[in-house]
Design an enzyme around this catalytic site. Sequence first.
Site, short mmCIF file in Angstrom:
data_model
loop_
_atom_site.label_atom_id
_atom_site.label_comp_id
_atom_site.label_asym_id
_atom_site.label_seq_id
_atom_site.Cartn_x
_atom_site.Cartn_y
_atom_site.Cartn_z
N PHE A 74 0.83 -1.20 0.00
CA PHE A 74 0.00 0.00 0.00
C PHE A 74 0.87 1.26 0.00
O PHE A 74 1.86 1.35 0.73
CB PHE A 74 -0.91 -0.01 1.23
CG PHE A 74 -1.86 1.15 1.29
CD1 PHE A 74 -2.96 1.21 0.45
CD2 PHE A 74 -1.67 2.17 2.21
CE1 PHE A 74 -3.84 2.27 0.52
CE2 PHE A 74 -2.55 3.23 2.28
CZ PHE A 74 -3.64 3.29 1.44
N ASN B 239 -3.89 2.46 10.46
CA ASN B 239 -4.61 2.98 9.30
C ASN B 239 -5.12 1.76 8.54
O ASN B 239 -4.51 1.31 7.58
CB ASN B 239 -3.67 3.82 8.43
CG ASN B 239 -4.34 4.35 7.19
OD1 ASN B 239 -5.57 4.43 7.12
ND2 ASN B 239 -3.56 4.68 6.18
N PRO B 240 -6.24 1.19 8.99
CA PRO B 240 -6.68 -0.12 8.49
C PRO B 240 -7.41 -0.02 7.16
O PRO B 240 -7.77 1.07 6.71
CB PRO B 240 -7.63 -0.58 9.60
CG PRO B 240 -8.26 0.69 10.06
CD PRO B 240 -7.16 1.73 10.00
#
Length: 409
Positions: free
Chosen positions: A170, A273-274
Amino acid sequence: MRVSLTRACRFYTSPITPKPSFFSPRAILNQPFSSSSSSSSHSSTPKPKTPLFLKPPKYSATLSDLKKWHNWAKALASSVRSTFADSDNGPDSSILFRELNWLVEDSLEDPSLIPQLGFQNNSQSVRLRIGLDELYGLWKQRIEKRKPFQYLVGCEHWRDLVLSVEEGVFIPRPETELMVDLVSDVLVRDNDGLRDGFWVDLGTGSGAIAIGIARVLGSKGSIIAVDLNPLAAAVAAFNAQRYGLQDIIEIRQGSWFGKLKDVEGKLSGVVSNPPYIPSDDISGLQAEVGKHEPRLALDGGVDGLDYLLHLCNGTASMLKPGGFFAFEVPISSFLVEVEFTFSFKPHKYHVVEIPFICTSSGSFLKTNGEKQCKFLKNYLENDSACSFCNVSIVSDFAGIQRFVTGFRQ
């Protein structure tokens, strides 16, 4: 976590001034990496790729040939016009032109030669970190496959860091930078009460938040960075060592709290920060995100709250009394890009989420992006066996309510 990478915003700007750095991030990144001293203990961990600007300049080409490639790449970018922007809020040609300039900058051993690309029939040979054939291939991937620019060059600028990223990991977003400031503010108020203990970054990805917090903690504390994705764990370890933080950051590959039994009830802080994009929304994301970034880091279940609720339930048993937590929360938004100024790359751009919806007439309506934060705040205050206190909603750099923070009773 957020869901747009490349939309230029002309009606909203929010300049960010990063914390001052006492060393050059690129100088740090030029240090050699030794996998033997990585904080990850998995012998089968994938080896991270080297960012483009760190690769040795073992290729060469004439300026004329480089100009030929540049003209071709610029024509390809120009042909996009507003097609991507109109279809899914993707990059228009002006954004792609800027990315092309950055690609040239990172590819050349001596970027000062860039102005000479304007001269015709220049037979001067220049050294490149990537072959011309590969440059052609990379730019075709950017335009034809919508591959994120960060994956092309293998890095992202975040706060005053330059972090390695690659496809499968990510890409850290600038609005998440505030997470580090939230922790810093708590440590200033609490002095050494929380600084000396263990902190955890759950779903660490590239390790951005963990590295930022580790630099705030200094030598007194330590942080455990957890990610289920083995490639993300490897990249996080790579980035931690590049900044000399391998003795402060421990990388653990696993799912959320599953690898933290040894520190249960002992943690000074939990940050995350899922994934928080509703499952049905993934297919409609900007192509750079939906087609290339790992679904594991995006999909938050039916309503986007699955992992946030799991975090809330697990954090209560993991924090010591007085321990701090901070979670990034989803917002309903029109996603746009704004331009920032950073000392290490003055023209570097990033993206933020702005709560707008584009109507069929092309106008913009502000949406209510506060519901998720208020729901989670209420859940923490009323549905968690009164485990937490001082639960607060914190806005990001753009004034959007994005973070929920609090303390263990």
